[in-house]
Design a protein around this motif. Structure first.
Motif, PDB file in Angstrom:
ATOM      1  N   GLU A  39       5.285   7.017   7.796  1.00 19.17           N
ATOM      2  CA  GLU A  39       5.342   5.621   7.109  1.00 19.17           C
ATOM      3  C   GLU A  39       3.547   5.142   6.588  1.00 19.17           C
ATOM      4  OE1 GLU A  39       6.621   2.262   9.282  1.00 19.17           O
ATOM      5  OE2 GLU A  39       5.522   1.074   7.989  1.00 19.17           O
ATOM      6  N   PHE A  40       2.830   5.722   7.703  1.00 20.08           N
ATOM      7  CA  PHE A  40       1.466   5.532   7.502  1.00 20.08           C
ATOM      8  C   PHE A  40       0.783   6.072   6.292  1.00 20.08           C
ATOM      9  CE2 PHE A  40      -2.763   7.311   8.434  1.00 20.08           C
ATOM     10  CZ  PHE A  40      -3.476   6.171   8.669  1.00 20.08           C
TER      11      PHE A  40
ATOM     12  N   TYR B  99      -1.939   0.372   0.416  1.00 21.46           N
ATOM     13  CA  TYR B  99      -3.280   0.389   1.337  1.00 21.46           C
ATOM     14  C   TYR B  99      -4.457   1.166   0.761  1.00 21.46           C
ATOM     15  CZ  TYR B  99      -0.362  -2.467   4.260  1.00 21.46           C
ATOM     16  OH  TYR B  99       0.299  -3.731   4.825  1.00 21.46           O
ATOM     17  N   ASP B 100      -5.617   0.877   1.017  1.00 24.70           N
ATOM     18  CA  ASP B 100      -6.689   1.488   0.426  1.00 24.70           C
ATOM     19  C   ASP B 100      -7.387   2.487   1.515  1.00 24.70           C
ATOM     20  OD1 ASP B 100      -7.009  -0.072  -1.927  1.00 24.70           O
ATOM     21  OD2 ASP B 100      -7.616  -2.022  -0.453  1.00 24.70           O
ATOM     22  N   PHE B 101      -6.841   2.121   2.737  1.00 30.67           N
ATOM     23  CA  PHE B 101      -7.801   2.832   3.857  1.00 30.67           C
ATOM     24  C   PHE B 101      -6.842   2.909   5.066  1.00 30.67           C
ATOM     25  CE2 PHE B 101     -10.621   3.207   7.200  1.00 30.67           C
ATOM     26  CZ  PHE B 101     -11.662   3.981   6.960  1.00 30.67           C
ATOM     27  N   GLY B 102      -6.840   4.057   5.661  1.00 31.80           N
ATOM     28  CA  GLY B 102      -5.887   4.453   6.723  1.00 31.80           C
ATOM     29  C   GLY B 102      -6.917   4.730   8.049  1.00 31.80           C
ATOM     30  N   MET B 103      -6.382   4.239   9.186  1.00 29.31           N
ATOM     31  CA  MET B 103      -7.300   4.591  10.560  1.00 29.31           C
ATOM     32  C   MET B 103      -6.186   5.163  11.652  1.00 29.31           C
ATOM     33  SD  MET B 103      -9.920   4.784  12.404  1.00 29.31           S
ATOM     34  CE  MET B 103     -11.365   3.667  11.364  1.00 29.31           C
TER      35      MET B 103
ATOM     36  N   ALA C 192      -6.023  -2.604   4.686  1.00 29.99           N
ATOM     37  CA  ALA C 192      -6.190  -1.591   5.733  1.00 29.99           C
ATOM     38  C   ALA C 192      -4.891  -1.083   6.499  1.00 29.99           C
ATOM     39  CB  ALA C 192      -7.378  -2.239   6.564  1.00 29.99           C
ATOM     40  N   LEU C 193      -4.761   0.092   6.924  1.00 30.52           N
ATOM     41  CA  LEU C 193      -3.492   0.195   7.485  1.00 30.52           C
ATOM     42  C   LEU C 193      -3.792   1.197   8.953  1.00 30.52           C
ATOM     43  CD1 LEU C 193      -0.285   0.116   7.351  1.00 30.52           C
ATOM     44  CD2 LEU C 193      -0.517   2.352   6.103  1.00 30.52           C
ATOM     45  N   GLY C 194      -3.360   0.810  10.013  1.00 36.91           N
ATOM     46  CA  GLY C 194      -3.709   1.609  11.166  1.00 36.91           C
ATOM     47  C   GLY C 194      -2.743   2.368  11.681  1.00 36.91           C
ATOM     48  N   LEU C 195      -2.659   3.360  12.339  1.00 36.49           N
ATOM     49  CA  LEU C 195      -1.722   4.249  13.125  1.00 36.49           C
ATOM     50  C   LEU C 195      -2.286   4.396  14.406  1.00 36.49           C
ATOM     51  CD1 LEU C 195       0.745   6.049  12.986  1.00 36.49           C
ATOM     52  CD2 LEU C 195      -0.735   7.952  12.326  1.00 36.49           C
TER      53      LEU C 195
END
Ligand code: 6PG
Length: 469
Positions: free
Chosen positions: A61-62, A6-10, A31-34
């Motif tokens: 995990e995130f 994933y390139d970007f996490g929020m 894009a990955l969210g937490l």
């Protein structure tokens, strides 16, 4: 565990975080969210569709799923939640990773976090994001500050998701440490000022001109086609045409007149006071939110001092509406002038090296205070980057001369009708004070010297003087 891809996490999948992440995914970034809230994660997963977008409730995990250097943005409430998230993240991130605080954090907190994270070799940038939920989803204005090299890591993503004006992205590096959050704070101060000015104009249209809401809506709509064209004028027109769900009456009339605040306007005023920079129209807006909250006291005072104003005969509605348009336009110019003068001083005081033209440029789209006027402000700073106050710019000279008498007339009328105009009158008084070569503050100096031997300077010779009064 799978390869990180994933390139970007929020972190934080509230309305802003979720919308921002969807925007990132729409631009073909994985894009990955937490979020700890399973429902929010499930909602994101459901909305993902064909996009490379997923949510999780596990921080381990995130972090494990993000490509290095990790780009992790958080959109969580300002204050302790930001520190709590950073503390948790520190258990998982590696040196060289980038943490982005996209909330409305106080600039002093951002300064502290910049130092703390730099000591751990974690990159950190404080980023102002404006535009509300819709902006986050379709293109906000973004004000990044802090570690300049670190900004470059995420710049392509922020440029892709930001609003565009004439093809230019509404994002640019603001400056060192807390520059991004400081600029966003002043943005919000200006936002408070503009909103209060519009509210006062509404009060005059309602109580002096006695117009119904649908006509008020039309007036704001027509103003939005001309020099006042701006997001706040546009939504104001829509608000006045909105009917309540359960009947055909206007929703606006059902809304309690107590305005809340999360604090950024107050912080703007506090910081301006600390810097010694007057921003009375923004201060007035903060004060009016406070007065509006004192509903019980206001109702008591309304009984003690009933409104017994004298109704003037022969008010020409068309003339008045035009004067209100001019008044609002001038008051907007003054409010921006105050905000930018604060930014100039803050830049010197905090060593931000802010570029005012760049700020005006990225505020032209996406943000809450976007307005056609910002293009003129950009031109003013382009013509003279060091101009100490926008009121001195040639760009505004003719317009100020053209509109000032309208504001004077409107204020006289408002006084006759007992209508509070703290923001509108502060705007005119600020202008009048700024263009008065000799203010009566010589008397204040004399008084200070009289009772406290504080000394004074003279206009006819140099040095400091004390008189035995
Ligand atoms: C924005 C807004 C946003 C928020 C304000 C509201 O630029 O998108 O400014 O940040 O709506 O913080 O502030 P108050 O709750 O203090 O009015």
């Amino acid at each position: 565990m799978n390869q990180p891809d994933y390139d970007f996490g929020m972190i934080g999948l509230g309305v802003m975080g979720r919308n921002f992440l969807l925007n990132v995914a729409d631009h073909n970034y994985a894009a990955l969210g937490l979020d700890l809230d399973e429902e929010k994660v499930a909602a994101l997963n459901q909305e993902a569709g064909d996009r490379t977008l997923r949510g999780t409730t596990s921080m381990e995990e995130f972090v494990g799923q993000l490509k290095k250097p990790r780009k992790i943005m958080m959109l969580v409430p300002a204050g302790k939640p930001v520190d709590a998230v950073i503390q948790q993240l520190l258990n998982f991130v590696d040196e060289g990773d980038l943490i982005i605080d996209g909330g409305n954090s106080h600039f002093n907190d951002t300064n502290r976090r910049s130092v703390e994270l730099a000591e751990k070799n974690i990159h950190f940038i404080g980023v102002g994001v404006s535009g509300g939920a819709e902006g986050a989803r379709r293109g906000p204005s973004i004000m990044p500050g802090g570690d300049g090299e670190a900004y470059k890591i995420v710049a392509p993503i922020l440029e892709a998701v930001s609003a565009k004006v004439d093809g230019d992205p509404c994002v640019d590096y603001m400056g060192k440490t807390s520059a991004g959050h400081y600029v966003k704070m002043v943005h919000n101060g200006i936002e408070y000022g503009m909103m209060q000015l519009i509210a006062e104009v509404y009060d005059i249209l309602k109580r002096i001109v006695k117009l119904p809401n649908d006509q008020i809506s039309e007036i704001f709509s027509s103003w939005n086609q001309r020099e006042l064209s701006s997001f706040l004028i546009e939504i104001t027109a829509e608000i006045f045409s909105k009917k309540d769900d359960d009947d055909t009456s206007s929703l606006i009339d059902k809304i309690l007149d107590k305005a809340k605040q999360k604090g950024t306007g107050k912080w703007t005023s506090q910081s301006a006071m600390d810097l010694g920079i007057p921003i009375p129209t923004i201060d007035a807006a903060v004060s009016m939110r406070g007065i509006s909250s004192q509903k019980v006291n206001r109702l008591r005072a309304a009984e003690t001092f009933p409104d017994e104003h004298f109704e003037l005969a022969g008010i020409d509605t068309n003339v008045l509406v035009d004067q209100l348009q001019d008044s609002l336009y001038l008051a907007f110019i003054v409010t921006y002038a105050q905000g930018f003068s604060q930014l100039s001083e803050a830049s010197l005081e905090f060593d931000y090296e802010l570029d005012m033209e760049r700020i005006a440029k990225i505020w032209r789209g996406g943000c809450i205070i976007r307005a056609d006027l910002l293009e003129d402000i950009r031109k003013a700073f382009d013509e003279d980057p060091q101009i100490p106050n926008l009121l001195l710019s040639n760009v505004f000279k003719t317009e100020i001369q053209r509109t000032q008498n309208s504001l004077r007339n409107i204020l006289k009328l408002a006084l006759d009708y007992n209508i509070p105009t703290l923001a509108l009158s502060s705007a005119l008084n600020y202008f009048d004070a700024m263009r008065t070569g000799r203010l009566p503050l010589n008397l204040v100096q004399a008084q200070r010297d009289y009772f406290g031997s504080h000394t004074y300077e003279r206009i006819d010779k140099g040095g400091t003087f004390h008189t035995d009064w």
